[in-house]
Every structure is written in structure tokens, then in C-alpha cells.
Design a protein around this motif. Structure first.
Motif, PDB file in Angstrom:
ATOM      1  N   THR A  51      60.006 -12.372  55.882  1.00  0.00           N
ATOM      2  CA  THR A  51      58.921 -11.418  56.046  1.00  0.00           C
ATOM      3  C   THR A  51      57.721 -12.139  56.628  1.00  0.00           C
ATOM      4  O   THR A  51      57.640 -13.355  56.622  1.00  0.00           O
ATOM      5  CB  THR A  51      58.516 -10.802  54.695  1.00  0.00           C
ATOM      6  OG1 THR A  51      58.243 -11.864  53.769  1.00  0.00           O
ATOM      7  CG2 THR A  51      59.612  -9.923  54.123  1.00  0.00           C
ATOM      8  N   HIS A  52      56.796 -11.368  57.132  1.00  0.00           N
ATOM      9  CA  HIS A  52      55.531 -11.940  57.592  1.00  0.00           C
ATOM     10  C   HIS A  52      54.566 -11.965  56.423  1.00  0.00           C
ATOM     11  O   HIS A  52      54.613 -11.098  55.561  1.00  0.00           O
ATOM     12  CB  HIS A  52      54.964 -11.096  58.733  1.00  0.00           C
ATOM     13  CG  HIS A  52      55.797 -11.122  59.969  1.00  0.00           C
ATOM     14  ND1 HIS A  52      55.937 -12.246  60.747  1.00  0.00           N
ATOM     15  CD2 HIS A  52      56.541 -10.155  60.560  1.00  0.00           C
ATOM     16  CE1 HIS A  52      56.731 -11.961  61.776  1.00  0.00           C
ATOM     17  NE2 HIS A  52      57.112 -10.708  61.678  1.00  0.00           N
ATOM     18  N   PRO A  53      53.683 -12.952  56.323  1.00  0.00           N
ATOM     19  CA  PRO A  53      53.434 -14.007  57.297  1.00  0.00           C
ATOM     20  C   PRO A  53      54.475 -15.124  57.207  1.00  0.00           C
ATOM     21  O   PRO A  53      55.293 -15.139  56.305  1.00  0.00           O
ATOM     22  CB  PRO A  53      52.054 -14.525  56.866  1.00  0.00           C
ATOM     23  CG  PRO A  53      52.047 -14.305  55.386  1.00  0.00           C
ATOM     24  CD  PRO A  53      52.768 -13.010  55.173  1.00  0.00           C
ATOM     25  N   ALA A  54      54.411 -16.067  58.134  1.00  0.00           N
ATOM     26  CA  ALA A  54      55.347 -17.182  58.157  1.00  0.00           C
ATOM     27  C   ALA A  54      55.247 -17.970  56.862  1.00  0.00           C
ATOM     28  O   ALA A  54      54.170 -18.100  56.265  1.00  0.00           O
ATOM     29  CB  ALA A  54      55.048 -18.087  59.355  1.00  0.00           C
ATOM     30  N   THR A  55      56.393 -18.503  56.421  1.00  0.00           N
ATOM     31  CA  THR A  55      56.429 -19.229  55.159  1.00  0.00           C
ATOM     32  C   THR A  55      55.451 -20.397  55.147  1.00  0.00           C
ATOM     33  O   THR A  55      54.798 -20.664  54.133  1.00  0.00           O
ATOM     34  CB  THR A  55      57.856 -19.743  54.895  1.00  0.00           C
ATOM     35  OG1 THR A  55      58.775 -18.655  54.984  1.00  0.00           O
ATOM     36  CG2 THR A  55      57.956 -20.378  53.521  1.00  0.00           C
ATOM     37  N   GLY A  56      55.332 -21.095  56.273  1.00  0.00           N
ATOM     38  CA  GLY A  56      54.405 -22.218  56.340  1.00  0.00           C
ATOM     39  C   GLY A  56      52.967 -21.804  56.073  1.00  0.00           C
ATOM     40  O   GLY A  56      52.217 -22.508  55.390  1.00  0.00           O
ATOM     41  N   ASP A  57      52.585 -20.639  56.598  1.00  0.00           N
ATOM     42  CA  ASP A  57      51.230 -20.138  56.358  1.00  0.00           C
ATOM     43  C   ASP A  57      51.026 -19.799  54.891  1.00  0.00           C
ATOM     44  O   ASP A  57      49.951 -20.026  54.328  1.00  0.00           O
ATOM     45  CB  ASP A  57      50.970 -18.896  57.218  1.00  0.00           C
ATOM     46  CG  ASP A  57      50.951 -19.216  58.704  1.00  0.00           C
ATOM     47  OD1 ASP A  57      50.723 -20.403  59.051  1.00  0.00           O
ATOM     48  OD2 ASP A  57      51.166 -18.298  59.511  1.00  0.00           O
ATOM     49  N   ARG A  58      52.055 -19.255  54.265  1.00  0.00           N
ATOM     50  CA  ARG A  58      51.956 -18.907  52.848  1.00  0.00           C
ATOM     51  C   ARG A  58      51.830 -20.161  51.998  1.00  0.00           C
ATOM     52  O   ARG A  58      51.047 -20.190  51.031  1.00  0.00           O
ATOM     53  CB  ARG A  58      53.179 -18.085  52.426  1.00  0.00           C
ATOM     54  CG  ARG A  58      53.233 -16.711  53.079  1.00  0.00           C
ATOM     55  CD  ARG A  58      54.549 -16.009  52.832  1.00  0.00           C
ATOM     56  NE  ARG A  58      54.759 -15.699  51.415  1.00  0.00           N
ATOM     57  CZ  ARG A  58      55.843 -15.074  50.957  1.00  0.00           C
ATOM     58  NH1 ARG A  58      56.798 -14.701  51.807  1.00  0.00           N
ATOM     59  NH2 ARG A  58      55.977 -14.804  49.684  1.00  0.00           N
ATOM     60  N   ILE A  59      52.579 -21.180  52.346  1.00  0.00           N
ATOM     61  CA  ILE A  59      52.513 -22.442  51.602  1.00  0.00           C
ATOM     62  C   ILE A  59      51.132 -23.066  51.720  1.00  0.00           C
ATOM     63  O   ILE A  59      50.547 -23.533  50.736  1.00  0.00           O
ATOM     64  CB  ILE A  59      53.599 -23.416  52.103  1.00  0.00           C
ATOM     65  CG1 ILE A  59      54.990 -22.899  51.724  1.00  0.00           C
ATOM     66  CG2 ILE A  59      53.376 -24.817  51.529  1.00  0.00           C
ATOM     67  CD1 ILE A  59      56.129 -23.686  52.336  1.00  0.00           C
ATOM     68  N   THR A  60      50.590 -23.054  52.934  1.00  0.00           N
ATOM     69  CA  THR A  60      49.243 -23.609  53.155  1.00  0.00           C
ATOM     70  C   THR A  60      48.211 -22.855  52.328  1.00  0.00           C
ATOM     71  O   THR A  60      47.316 -23.465  51.711  1.00  0.00           O
ATOM     72  CB  THR A  60      48.874 -23.530  54.648  1.00  0.00           C
ATOM     73  OG1 THR A  60      49.820 -24.290  55.411  1.00  0.00           O
ATOM     74  CG2 THR A  60      47.471 -24.069  54.881  1.00  0.00           C
ATOM     75  N   ALA A  61      48.316 -21.526  52.306  1.00  0.00           N
ATOM     76  CA  ALA A  61      47.365 -20.711  51.541  1.00  0.00           C
ATOM     77  C   ALA A  61      47.478 -20.985  50.053  1.00  0.00           C
ATOM     78  O   ALA A  61      46.460 -21.058  49.339  1.00  0.00           O
ATOM     79  CB  ALA A  61      47.605 -19.234  51.832  1.00  0.00           C
ATOM     80  N   LEU A  62      48.707 -21.170  49.566  1.00  0.00           N
ATOM     81  CA  LEU A  62      48.902 -21.446  48.141  1.00  0.00           C
ATOM     82  C   LEU A  62      48.320 -22.801  47.750  1.00  0.00           C
ATOM     83  O   LEU A  62      47.642 -22.930  46.723  1.00  0.00           O
ATOM     84  CB  LEU A  62      50.394 -21.398  47.800  1.00  0.00           C
ATOM     85  CG  LEU A  62      51.037 -20.014  47.765  1.00  0.00           C
ATOM     86  CD1 LEU A  62      52.553 -20.132  47.666  1.00  0.00           C
ATOM     87  CD2 LEU A  62      50.501 -19.199  46.592  1.00  0.00           C
ATOM     88  N   LYS A  63      48.577 -23.814  48.561  1.00  0.00           N
ATOM     89  CA  LYS A  63      48.068 -25.154  48.253  1.00  0.00           C
ATOM     90  C   LYS A  63      46.545 -25.163  48.170  1.00  0.00           C
ATOM     91  O   LYS A  63      45.962 -25.883  47.354  1.00  0.00           O
ATOM     92  CB  LYS A  63      48.544 -26.154  49.316  1.00  0.00           C
ATOM     93  CG  LYS A  63      50.024 -26.515  49.207  1.00  0.00           C
ATOM     94  CD  LYS A  63      50.400 -27.539  50.278  1.00  0.00           C
ATOM     95  CE  LYS A  63      51.851 -27.993  50.132  1.00  0.00           C
ATOM     96  NZ  LYS A  63      52.233 -28.980  51.183  1.00  0.00           N
ATOM     97  N   ALA A  64      45.911 -24.354  49.003  1.00  0.00           N
ATOM     98  CA  ALA A  64      44.449 -24.303  49.011  1.00  0.00           C
ATOM     99  C   ALA A  64      43.896 -23.700  47.723  1.00  0.00           C
ATOM    100  O   ALA A  64      42.735 -23.925  47.367  1.00  0.00           O
ATOM    101  CB  ALA A  64      43.965 -23.505  50.212  1.00  0.00           C
ATOM    102  N   GLN A  65      44.720 -22.939  47.012  1.00  0.00           N
ATOM    103  CA  GLN A  65      44.260 -22.270  45.789  1.00  0.00           C
ATOM    104  C   GLN A  65      44.578 -23.057  44.522  1.00  0.00           C
ATOM    105  O   GLN A  65      44.103 -22.694  43.440  1.00  0.00           O
ATOM    106  CB  GLN A  65      44.917 -20.888  45.688  1.00  0.00           C
ATOM    107  CG  GLN A  65      44.581 -19.942  46.826  1.00  0.00           C
ATOM    108  CD  GLN A  65      45.338 -18.634  46.711  1.00  0.00           C
ATOM    109  OE1 GLN A  65      45.260 -17.930  45.714  1.00  0.00           O
ATOM    110  NE2 GLN A  65      46.116 -18.309  47.745  1.00  0.00           N
ATOM    111  N   ILE A  66      45.380 -24.102  44.636  1.00  0.00           N
ATOM    112  CA  ILE A  66      45.828 -24.841  43.444  1.00  0.00           C
ATOM    113  C   ILE A  66      44.968 -26.078  43.225  1.00  0.00           C
ATOM    114  O   ILE A  66      44.815 -26.912  44.122  1.00  0.00           O
ATOM    115  CB  ILE A  66      47.307 -25.254  43.599  1.00  0.00           C
ATOM    116  CG1 ILE A  66      48.192 -24.003  43.701  1.00  0.00           C
ATOM    117  CG2 ILE A  66      47.740 -26.114  42.419  1.00  0.00           C
ATOM    118  CD1 ILE A  66      49.656 -24.318  43.973  1.00  0.00           C
ATOM    119  N   ASN A  67      44.438 -26.194  42.011  1.00  0.00           N
ATOM    120  CA  ASN A  67      43.618 -27.359  41.668  1.00  0.00           C
ATOM    121  C   ASN A  67      44.417 -28.439  40.955  1.00  0.00           C
ATOM    122  O   ASN A  67      44.307 -29.619  41.287  1.00  0.00           O
ATOM    123  CB  ASN A  67      42.443 -26.929  40.773  1.00  0.00           C
ATOM    124  CG  ASN A  67      41.475 -26.004  41.492  1.00  0.00           C
ATOM    125  OD1 ASN A  67      41.183 -26.212  42.670  1.00  0.00           O
ATOM    126  ND2 ASN A  67      40.985 -24.986  40.802  1.00  0.00           N
TER     127      ASN A  67
END
Length: 281
Positions: free
Chosen positions: A244-260
């Protein structure tokens, strides 16, 4: 003499004539709209007791009722549930741990394991979540499995299936001025469960909501990232869970940015997970 609605009025006592006449006039206004002609008439609602759903303001009770009917159709015609009591209890235990930390904890949730080797998970309205055995076998630890369950709870929390049903009903010309009738709603619900047409916005929102509830439930948030990375690195076409969209790489990048604190929390012991899912090996 032919029996028509207005001839029928003449056969009824005076005290009821004006009330019935008002009802018929109101009915004519509804039936006269083009949308109703494509879906169902007000007479269906009046005389056949058809349940109608207003998708813009569907109550939790209505959504749960509809979800149960969709679930029944899925079980009878589309999916095969696992009969392994331990696997089902395990998935349910994880799901029920996450639910209290979601944005929508006031409805009952049902977590079921689907006997299917493909890497898949999906959710339908009313709190129904489905996890394939193939996905469970692919996960390395409980945190990864919990991240998928949390993601699907995120879809329910965002009421994505309800919005998709509204869009599909409009596209198929089934949404009338009165709403969407029950049989069409169930049919569309099953179609959506099988095709899973989540949009870019829905997926990102489910990721965000899922990560938040996963962390609040005490699981290590890194599980959501490592599971997506694992699937992304597999050869061939991507698993349908990620197709599905968005691309998995974009989702991973977004998740990493939210994790402390990525490894702070439970569920990272792979050996414990292997024991609890031994039936899959």
C-alpha cells in the motif's frame, strides 16, 4: 378498483387520513431523489424493516453490529480461522493489552487468527482484527507481532473502514438520502476486508496511532520498525501487508522520527516468542 396509496386513504377513518397523507407526501419527497432510485426506497424501510445506516454519524452500537455481520460473512465465505486455542488466546491477550491505550477503547474488540501462510493482517469496523498465521511466523518477537496488532487497532480507532464504506457506496450508487441499507453495507464491508484499500493518509495515521498505543502498553516500539524492515528486505514482491501507499521506506523513516527510546519496553525476547508460537513451526 386499483388499490393505490391514495385510494387506501379513502378506506381509512378520518382521524388517520391526514397523518397517513403527510407520511406519503414525505415518502414521495425521499423516493423522488435520484440517489434513492439507485439504492432502495423509503417503502422498503417502512414495510420491510430494513436497517439503514447513516455513515456520517454511525453510532458505536451500530458499527459493532455491522462488524459482527461482516465477520460472519468473512468466516463463512472468505477466510479460515485457526482452531489453535493457544494461538488465538495469545493474540487476544496482546490485543486486549493494547486496547486500553488506544483512542477508541469504548467498544469491544475481537482478535482472531486466520489460517493462512501469506503475510497479512487486516481489520474491519466494530473492533474486529485478523492476523494471519504467516505473519505470526514471520515476526521475530512479541513486540513485532504487537506492532501489527496495534496498527490494525489504529485503523479501527480512525474509523477508516466506515469512511471507505461511504466512499464505496457513493461510487456504486448505493447511498440514498435515507442512508445505506444493511445488506449493501455488509457486502461492501466484506469487499473492503478482502481488498484492504487503505489510503496513504489512513496508513500513516494507523502507524502513528499504533506506535502510540504500542508504547503506552509497555512494548518496545522498535518492534514496529524492525518488522517493517524485515518485510521490506524480503526478495520478490512485497508482502500484501505492505503493498500500500506510502512506500514502506517512508513509513519506516516517519516511525523512527517519532521514537525516543526504541528498545525500552517488553516483547524483545525471541526465544520466549518462539515457545509461545511453537504451533507455527
Amino acid at each position: 378498483m386499483e388499490t393505490t396509496p391514495f385510494n387506501l386513504i379513502k378506506l381509512i377513518g378520518k382521524r388517520w387520513r391526514y397523518g397517513l397523507l403527510s407520511l406519503l407526501v414525505a415518502t414521495g419527497l425521499v423516493v423522488g431523489t435520484p440517489q434513492v432510485a439507485q439504492g432502495f426506497s423509503f417503502f422498503d424501510v417502512l414495510f420491510r424493516g430494513v436497517q439503514v445506516f447513516q455513515l456520517s454519524n454511525m453510532s458505536d452500537e451500530q458499527e459493532v453490529k455491522l462488524g459482527k455481520q461482516i465477520n460472519q460473512q468473512l468466516i463463512e465465505n472468505e477466510i479460515t480461522l485457526s482452531r489453535d486455542g493457544q494461538l488465538n488466546a495469545y493474540v487476544d491477550r496482546i490485543g486486549q493489552r493494547i486496547v486500553p491505550h488506544s483512542d477508541r477503547r469504548n467498544i469491544p474488540y475481537t482478535f482472531q487468527v486466520v489460517q493462512d501462510d501469506s503475510i497479512n493482517a487486516f481489520a474491519t469496523m466494530g473492533g474486529f482484527v485478523y492476523i494471519n498465521t504467516g505473519l505470526m511466523a514471520t515476526a521475530e518477537n512479541e513486540s513485532e507481532l504487537a506492532s501489527v496488532i496495534a496498527h490494525e487497532i489504529g485503523h479501527i480507532s480512525g474509523r477508516h473502514a466506515v469512511q471507505q464504506m461511504k466512499q464505496r457506496a457513493i461510487a456504486q450508487g448505493l447511498l440514498s438520502a435515507a442512508g445505506l441499507d444493511e445488506s449493501n453495507a455488509v457486502q461492501i464491508g466484506v469487499e473492503l476486508a478482502v481488498s484492504r484499500p487503505n489510503s496513504r493518509e489512513d496508513e500513516l495515521e494507523a502507524d502513528q496511532k499504533g506506535l502510540d498505543s504500542l508504547t503506552k502498553a509497555g512494548y518496545a516500539p522498535i518492534g514496529m520498525v524492525t518488522f517493517m524492515e524485515k518485510l521490506q528486505q524480503q526478495g520478490g514482491s512485497p508482502p500484501s501487508f505492505l503493498s500500500t501507499h506510502p512506500a514502506t521506506g517512508d513509513r519506516i523513516t516517519a516511525l523512527k522520527a517519532q521514537i525516543n527510546n526504541p528498545t525500552q519496553g517488553d516483547g524483545l525476547n525471541a526465544q520466549v516468542y518462539q515457545r509461545r508460537t511453537q504451533a507455527l513451526r
